[in-house]
Design a protein around this motif. Structure first.
Motif, PDB file in Angstrom:
ATOM      1  N   GLU A 264      32.993 -10.199  17.510  1.00  0.00           N
ATOM      2  CA  GLU A 264      32.501 -11.461  18.045  1.00  0.00           C
ATOM      3  C   GLU A 264      31.493 -12.052  17.068  1.00  0.00           C
ATOM      4  O   GLU A 264      30.866 -11.318  16.300  1.00  0.00           O
ATOM      5  N   PRO A 265      31.313 -13.364  17.089  1.00  0.00           N
ATOM      6  CA  PRO A 265      30.366 -13.969  16.151  1.00  0.00           C
ATOM      7  C   PRO A 265      28.917 -13.684  16.526  1.00  0.00           C
ATOM      8  O   PRO A 265      28.538 -13.754  17.696  1.00  0.00           O
ATOM      9  N   LYS A 288      31.361 -18.378  10.302  1.00  0.00           N
ATOM     10  CA  LYS A 288      31.295 -18.614  11.739  1.00  0.00           C
ATOM     11  C   LYS A 288      30.499 -17.522  12.446  1.00  0.00           C
ATOM     12  O   LYS A 288      30.120 -17.663  13.598  1.00  0.00           O
ATOM     13  N   LEU A 332      36.689  -8.375  18.591  1.00  0.00           N
ATOM     14  CA  LEU A 332      37.260  -9.546  19.249  1.00  0.00           C
ATOM     15  C   LEU A 332      38.774  -9.558  19.124  1.00  0.00           C
ATOM     16  O   LEU A 332      39.483  -9.902  20.069  1.00  0.00           O
TER      17      LEU A 332
ATOM     18  N   ASN B 529      33.948 -23.197  21.683  1.00  0.00           N
ATOM     19  CA  ASN B 529      34.056 -23.685  20.305  1.00  0.00           C
ATOM     20  C   ASN B 529      34.016 -25.198  20.208  1.00  0.00           C
ATOM     21  O   ASN B 529      34.162 -25.748  19.118  1.00  0.00           O
ATOM     22  N   MET B 558      39.886 -19.656  19.473  1.00  0.00           N
ATOM     23  CA  MET B 558      39.400 -18.620  18.554  1.00  0.00           C
ATOM     24  C   MET B 558      38.018 -18.123  18.955  1.00  0.00           C
ATOM     25  O   MET B 558      37.396 -17.354  18.222  1.00  0.00           O
ATOM     26  N   ALA B 559      37.532 -18.552  20.105  1.00  0.00           N
ATOM     27  CA  ALA B 559      36.207 -18.127  20.553  1.00  0.00           C
ATOM     28  C   ALA B 559      36.294 -16.746  21.205  1.00  0.00           C
ATOM     29  O   ALA B 559      37.346 -16.121  21.216  1.00  0.00           O
ATOM     30  N   THR B 560      35.190 -16.287  21.758  1.00  0.00           N
ATOM     31  CA  THR B 560      35.169 -14.902  22.256  1.00  0.00           C
ATOM     32  C   THR B 560      36.095 -14.710  23.454  1.00  0.00           C
ATOM     33  O   THR B 560      36.455 -13.590  23.783  1.00  0.00           O
ATOM     34  N   GLN B 562      39.025 -15.985  23.437  1.00  0.00           N
ATOM     35  CA  GLN B 562      40.355 -16.032  22.830  1.00  0.00           C
ATOM     36  C   GLN B 562      41.296 -16.990  23.570  1.00  0.00           C
ATOM     37  O   GLN B 562      42.486 -16.737  23.692  1.00  0.00           O
TER      38      GLN B 562
END
Lengths: 415, 1003
Positions: A264-265, A288, A332, B529, B558-560, B562
């Motif tokens: 995760e970012p 990111k 992730l 996002n 593409m964020a956590t 998905q």
């Protein structure tokens, strides 16, 4: 084609971004091209680009089975470095790295080349000697690297654990102008530039046969019909063996699933790329914020773009050992790509037994970094028919002669 | 405001208050709350900021699909970034902080991005930050990185532990809703071993919330009794807090169990990674409600309709006092009804469908709720919190018909089956037009090794949204899974549920359907996002037409989370922009894990000292007690040297070398590989493996051998002893033992499978001690029991006997150039022998020596070292080892390769000694240079240094190297640059600089 710039963005913002051109056209194939490149990944697109740019050959089609940049170009860990040991490798990877330096400006597309520095950790005496050797070789090859001690390692990358109980960090090979780039953007930037030169990028077009007459290539058959060409370039990475079969020759290449994963970012905590060959893992942090992690290859050949989970376990374990903070992050996403591995783990840029048919493959686990240099050398080979100095050592004939370019000393892991 | 209701909340215990802190503020919840429900109960609607525009964000969901509610959780070594509030159980003392803002959640400088949003569309960074070049590294990238990431990076070592479990079952059922319970029950009744896992703390899934009637009883009762039945069955295992993370080939499943996240004081590991092999896998993973795309759908207070219902029913928490419901299906009416029944106000239900008139609609109307059909939301009002909605005709362009004040919006755009696990290993999907969803295509399942599908999807995950159909589907699938060929439903009858009539849902991908660009720029697809409808449309216009291009260009999904909430909506927008049907656009690839799992769990227990197995020789304790410094060699740690108090390591090495040359050195050689090769074809086999002949070696004799790869390169060396007529003992290098063992097995199993040869790796069965130096014989004679005289045990012979009362095999071999015996005894006797050698040897001057002294001594003798003189590119001929290559043999591994043109080229680099003119020590890894540069502009090299040491014996630097035509250039002086560019002059000499005649080792 409209140029990209801050001003262009501002202008478009005022009218809802309705005026942007297509980044690349989506034409139907024509009946004939001077050159057809199979494979619209980074290497294929770069080959086409330098054919146009360096050699004035612009009647070119790039055909792609899926979507452009959708193979290994779009699924690697984006590391760029040229700290190779053997002369031919150092030459082409350094050419490539230096092209990356100015690629955004050249393509008018921000590929976000980030020369943040790449370090390869030495964790055994054997590795210490190995990297000192590479440092010596690089100095003579014109590649700027240095061998640094553990304190400098810690300074450059504070989250690293240099006093691990099993494999303390003894030093590192440091390439300050190595780094990363945005992988998709490399494919997209080349595609846009190729399209702008009038080349045809034909996606969703699978090659079904390579047509030939009297030992020379005459064209290809595809799911979108037959396309004639004077010269054919096969640049398809994991499926090179398939295309070679269609063209009537065999390659010393195996296809393996290579895996990668991201966390995760999180907020920036790592400014460099770190590769740890003894414990077998490598990691960088994307712009990111994700930690981008490369895994290993399966021990068997396949085309699944998946891979066995125990490799992910091994990689994560190695990286927790190197970066203990990683333990509290979460994975992730994991994925796989199909890499084409030669016997000496070095690429092939070569004429083939079929006349006017050329192949560029075998980049294995480290092809992304090579895209510009590989395209440059392949375009040179295809335009002139014989390899130039960058490609000379990478011919198919080396396997018969036993003239391998083995980097195993310098690169123990997939990268 | 969002608040706790006076009554209700089936999962909370109002008798047990729980205090926690959020952003430093102490708040109170109840046992059974999630962090999300507890925050909502305290009117903390705004929980974080979005990634790109730093927009205010509140919870939108109630489960694993939540994209917004992420916090920095815990402190110090228990800190975890990006913890999802909807799946974080509340516990006393929980500490959470909101993420991605500065200086505070309420006032965030980064929110200025939102004001400039139109200058920051999808992909803006590809189009700017290009000039000037140097700005990227020093200005642009630091600026972008400043805004990267969400949670903070952990700083501390992880205080928790993790472990791995293995399970082998007939049937794995993933998901503990009613479909999973029924599937597990049906499968278990046939006698199959069943493992049923559920990601939350609770069983029953949505049915427990909506409580339909099953078999004439409330679902809650059915769930309870079914659970009791399952618990009573010996062939069933139930695990909650355990998520099916991924499916892999051949029935391999990965699950992630959270053991202490909900109760941190509990002893034991925090997470457990389960590696499960299952004959059949049934996924009953349910479905996820979709948001609707209307302007302002990201404002805190806009929630999924089902989530709002969950908060009311499960936790007695209302997200707002006045909730407008907006929907394209009947299910959201349940939320409206639940809200009104909880005493809250529903000003209106906006139903985008022109017509809807099922029992749920009628029930809502009967409760006095205003139902507006053919209507939608034009725009949500409010910035940090919903203050109202403007309503419009769904068919129109967004003209505002009316404004309704409210503080929450419940939205429902239909349901998407959770098909992730099915898709992970190759299961294909079909588009269900009627329900506007992708569901598994049962005809194209993931295939096992037998070519048959091994995964079945049941219930809502299979596209069945009605209770009766869910249960029937689950029972059928379980039957099919277990009894592929049996028609009798051993799993029993499926329970029966009465489902009310429902009006079919109508797909709504834009609200209103003719929304202007201005509205579309405010319609969020990916909340975390910040991807909006206009972004996906921009991507399509710019030619990013593949779903993968659009995803990557916009970062949609593409964020956590998905894309659990955003992918289908984004896909529909793309499909419409391209004028291509949704199924033809296709989905992006589903990849494990289903939701993020901890790296700690993936790593498991193997960390720190346990990171890799530590191989210990029988003498390891002695080395540690006697001040050895170690170097890792494979998984061993070998003594590098034994520095004494006040002595540097370098000085210790010098002392050890001198002492060994002058008196006696003792080396722990136990790590050397020892492979027994036995059988009628063993001699023939070894003749193929080694470059020289081993079959002719007489029993009782030793021979040095080289092993090459099939490409001709030297891969290992060592001394081979013939133990009996059909038995050889092959010594390998320390690092090579396992590799060479595998190499032998590879050839035996894959190429020469009919040869009768057995290989056993007995490396660890023996302790091996090298007794080296001019007084070595004297020491062994002192120990007594074996005749080690020159006549009885000549060089390159071995003998068996009882040395100092210990059964031993003594090899008369040398890697130092001195008189030397290597004594092998059973591992258990190693320490006893060593102690005797040390004790008896003291008077003779015996001292231990480490690997560095070993290296120095072998280099003085010109002996090659695998890994130094070789690097995978060197053939034995390069090293002047032609004497060890049989000319008589028809074949050996590498022979053909060594005949290839480049290998046979006289222009190869060949081994020589290098003597520096000034006595300096050449740096490791240095190259010798020739004149000029090559075609690529690289300095021409003519050789390289392979080993370089300070020789205590000679008192100056010695080196070996590979040099172009080296042996023909004896006496020539070559240039070797240091890294600083200065040149070392070195003369090409013979590699043997010590006792060339070999008199000492034959002493």
């Amino acid at each position: 084609m409209k140029r990209y710039s801050v001003l262009a963005i501002a202008r478009e913002a005022l009218r809802g971004h309705l005026g942007w051109d297509r980044a690349w056209a989506s034409p139907a194939p024509r009946a004939h091209y001077d050159v057809v490149i199979v494979g619209a990944g980074g290497h294929g697109l770069a080959t086409a680009y330098y054919l146009g740019k360096n050699h004035g050959i612009r009647n070119v089609a790039i055909v792609e089975k899926g979507w452009l940049g959708g193979g290994n170009t779009g699924r690697n860990t984006t590391i760029i470095r040229s700290n190779y040991l053997q002369d031919p490798s150092a030459a082409i990877y350094e050419k490539s790295r230096s092209l990356y330096e100015t690629l955004s400006q050249e393509l008018n597309y921000n590929v976000m080349f980030s020369p943040r520095g790449v370090m390869m950790l030495a964790q055994t005496q054997h590795e210490v000697r190995g990297y000192q050797r590479t440092a010596h070789a690089n100095a003579l090859q014109g590649v700027a690297t240095a061998y640094i001690g553990p304190q400098k390692v810690k300074e450059l990358c504070p989250i690293i654990h240099i006093d691990g109980p099993r494999y303390p960090v003894l030093g590192a090979l440091w390439q300050p102008r190595g780094g990363t780039a945005r992988h998709d953007a490399v494919a997209w930037g080349y595609a846009r530039a190729c399209s702008d030169m009038g080349m045809d990028i034909i996606q969703q077009c699978e090659v079904t046969a390579v047509r030939q007459s009297q030992g020379r290539v005459t064209g290809i058959s595809t799911t979108k019909g037959d396309i004639a060409c004077d010269k054919l370039g096969i640049v398809v990475a994991g499926h090179s063996g398939e295309l070679a079969r269609m063209a009537g020759f065999r390659l010393p290449v195996e296809s393996l699933a290579l895996q990668a994963l991201v966390s995760e970012p999180i907020k920036p905590c790592m400014d460099v790329v770190v590769m740890a060959n003894t414990v077998h893992g490598y990691m960088s942090q994307s712009d990111k914020g994700e930690m981008v992690i490369g895994g290993g290859t399966d021990g068997f050949n396949n085309f699944t773009q998946r891979g066995s989970f125990h490799h992910i376990e091994e990689t994560v374990r190695a990286l927790i050992e190197t970066f203990p903070m990683l333990s509290r992050l979460k994975m992730l996403r994991q994925w796989g790509g199909i890499v084409d591995m030669t016997g000496d783990r070095s690429p092939i840029i070569s004429p083939t037994p079929l006349g006017n048919c050329f192949i560029n493959c075998g980049w294995g686990t480290g092809g992304f970094k090579a895209i510009p240099g590989s395209g440059w050398a392949m375009a040179d080979l295809m335009a002139r028919g014989t390899p130039g100095p960058l490609a000379a050592a990478f011919g198919l004939d080396r396997f018969r002669a036993g003239r391998f370019i083995d980097e195993s000393v310098a690169a123990g892991v997939a990268h | 405001m969002s608040t706790r209701l006076a009554t209700g909340g089936r999962l909370i215990d109002r008798a047990r208050a729980v205090d926690f802190t959020f952003n430093g503020k102490t708040l109170r919840g109840f046992a059974g709350d999630t962090l999300a429900s507890a925050l909502l109960a305290n009117d903390q609607m705004m929980i974080g900021r979005s990634f790109k525009y730093h927009r205010p964000r509140g919870v939108v969901a109630s489960g694993a699909e939540e994209p917004n509610g992420l916090v920095n959780l815990g402190l110090g070594p228990a800190f975890e970034p990006n913890a999802r509030v909807t799946t974080t159980a509340l516990f006393g003392g929980l500490t959470a902080e909101s993420q991605n803002h500065w200086p505070s959640l309420e006032f965030d400088i980064g929110a200025i991005n939102s004001a400039f949003a139109r200058f920051l569309p999808a992909g803006f960074y590809y189009k700017m930050f290009i000039h000037p070049r140097s700005f990227w590294k020093h200005i642009y990238e630091p600026f972008i990185r400043q805004s990267a990431g969400l949670g903070r990076a952990p700083k501390n070592r992880d205080a928790d532990s993790y472990e791995h479990f293995h399970a082998h079952v007939d049937v794995l059922v993933v998901g503990g809703g009613i479909a999973g319970l029924q599937a597990a029950l049906s499968a278990a009744r046939t006698g199959a071993e069943v493992l049923l896992i559920e990601q939350t703390a609770h069983w029953g899934g949505r049915a427990a919330v909506d409580d339909p009637v099953i078999d004439g009883t409330p679902a809650a009762y059915w769930i309870k009794t079914t659970l009791q039945t399952l618990e009573s069955m010996p062939n069933v295992r139930l695990r909650n807090h355990m998520m099916g993370a991924g499916l892999y080939d051949h029935g391999y499943a990965l699950a992630h169990e959270r053991l202490t996240d909900h109760a941190p004081a509990t002893p034991g590991p925090r997470h457990r990674l389960w590696r499960i092999r299952a004959g059949r896998i049934i996924t009953a993973t349910g479905a996820i409600e979709r948001p609707l795309s209307f302007a302002g759908n990201d404002v805190p207070g806009v929630l999924l309709a089902s989530a709002l219902r969950d908060y009311i029913v499960n936790y007695g928490v209302s997200a707002g006092d006045r909730t407008v419901v907006v929907t394209n299906n009947d299910d959201a009416y349940r939320t409206a009804i639940a809200l009104v029944q909880a005493g809250l106000i529903v000003p209106a239900i906006l139903d985008a469908r022109p017509q809807a008139d099922g029992p749920l609609v009628r029930q809502a109307r009967d409760l006095g709720i205003r139902v507006e059909q053919g209507r939608g939301i034009a725009k949500v009002q409010g910035r940090r919190r919903v203050t109202g909605v403007a309503i419009c005709a769904q068919a129109g362009e967004g003209a505002v018909l009316e404004e309704i004040s409210c503080d929450a919006v419940a939205m429902s755009g239909g349901w998407s089956p959770v098909v992730h696990l099915w898709s992970h290993c190759g299961g294909k999907l079909i588009w269900d037009e009627e329900q506007a969803m992708f569901r598994p295509d049962a005809t194209r399942p993931p295939l096992g090794a037998d070519g048959q599908g091994f995964v079945q999807v049941v219930g809502a995950a299979n596209g069945h949204l009605r209770t009766g159909a869910v249960l029937a589907d689950a029972a059928d699938a379980a039957d099919a899974a277990v009894l592929a060929d049996a028609a009798d439903a051993a799993g029993g009858e499926a329970p029966v549920a009465q489902d009310a009539e429902e009006t079919p849902m109508a797909p709504v991908w834009l609200m209103p359907q003719g929304a202007s660009l201005k509205l579309r720029q405010k319609m969020w697809l990916d909340f975390q996002n910040d991807v909006k409808v206009s972004d996906v449309q921009l991507a399509a216009r710019e030619g990013y037409e593949s779903v993968e291009h659009a995803k990557r260009y916009t970062t949609l999904g593409m964020a956590t989370d998905q894309g659990k909430l955003s992918n289908i909506n984004g896909l529909a927008v793309l499909s419409s922009a391209l004028n291509t049907p949704i199924p033809q656009v296709g989905t992006t690839t589903f990849r494990p894990p289903y939701t993020p799992i901890s790296m700690g769990a993936i790593g498991g227990a193997a960390r720190d000292a346990l990171f890799q197995p530590l191989r210990r020789t029988p003498l390891q304790d002695w080395h540690e007690a006697h001040g050895a410094t170690f170097e890792p060699v494979g998984q061993w740690r070998r003594p590098y040297a034994y520095p004494r108090a006040g002595e540097s390591t370098h000085d210790a090495v010098i002392r050890e070398v001198k002492n060994t040359r002058q008196a006696i050195g003792l080396l722990d050689a136990s790590t050397l590989g020892k492979l027994i090769v036995k059988g009628p074809d063993a001699g023939r086999f070894l003749d193929m493996l080694y470059t020289n002949v081993m079959s002719s070696l007489p029993v009782g004799r030793c021979r040095y051998g080289l092993m090459c790869s099939d490409n001709g390169f030297l891969i290992d060396d060592g001394v081979v002893a013939r133990l009996s007529d059909d038995t050889w003992l092959c010594h390998t290098t320390t690092g090579g033992a396992d590799r060479i063992h595998a190499h032998m097995e590879d050839w035996l199993q894959c190429e020469w499978w009919e040869w009768q040869v057995y290989v056993a790796n007995v490396t660890e069965q023996f302790a091996q001690i090298a007794v080296v130096g001019p007084k070595a014989r004297a020491l062994l004679e002192k120990l007594g029991g074996v005749d080690v005289s020159k006549a009885a045990l000549p060089f390159m012979h071995w003998a068996e006997g009882t040395l100092a009362g210990i059964p031993a095999r003594i090899f008369r071999i040398s890697f130092s150039g001195e008189l030397s015996y290597e004594v092998a005894v059973a591992a258990g006797q190693g320490r006893a022998l060593w102690d005797r050698l040390v004790a008896e040897g003291a008077a003779l001057g015996a001292m231990p020596y480490g690997t560095e002294a070993l290296h120095v001594m072998r280099a003085e003798k010109g002996y090659i070292m695998i890994g130094d003189e070789t690097d995978g590119t060197v053939i034995p001929q390069d090293l002047g080892l032609d004497w060890a290559i049989s000319k008589k043999k028809a074949d050996y591994l590498g022979k053909r390769a060594q005949e290839r043109s480049h290998m046979a080229d006289p222009e190869r680099w060949t081994l020589v000694g290098l003597e520096t003119v000034d006595g300096a020590v050449i740096p490791d890894g240095a190259y010798a240079v020739g004149d000029g540069v090559n075609a690529n502009g690289q300095r021409v090299t003519i050789g390289r240094v392979t080993s370089t040491y300070y020789s205590p014996t000679l008192g100056r630097g010695i080196a070996m190297g590979l040099v172009l035509r080296g042996p023909q250039r004896m006496g020539e002086v070559i240039d070797i640059p240091r890294l600083d560019g200065s040149i070392i002059k070195a003369r090409i000499v013979d590699p043997v600089v010590y006792d060339k005649a070999g008199e000492r080792l034959d002493g």
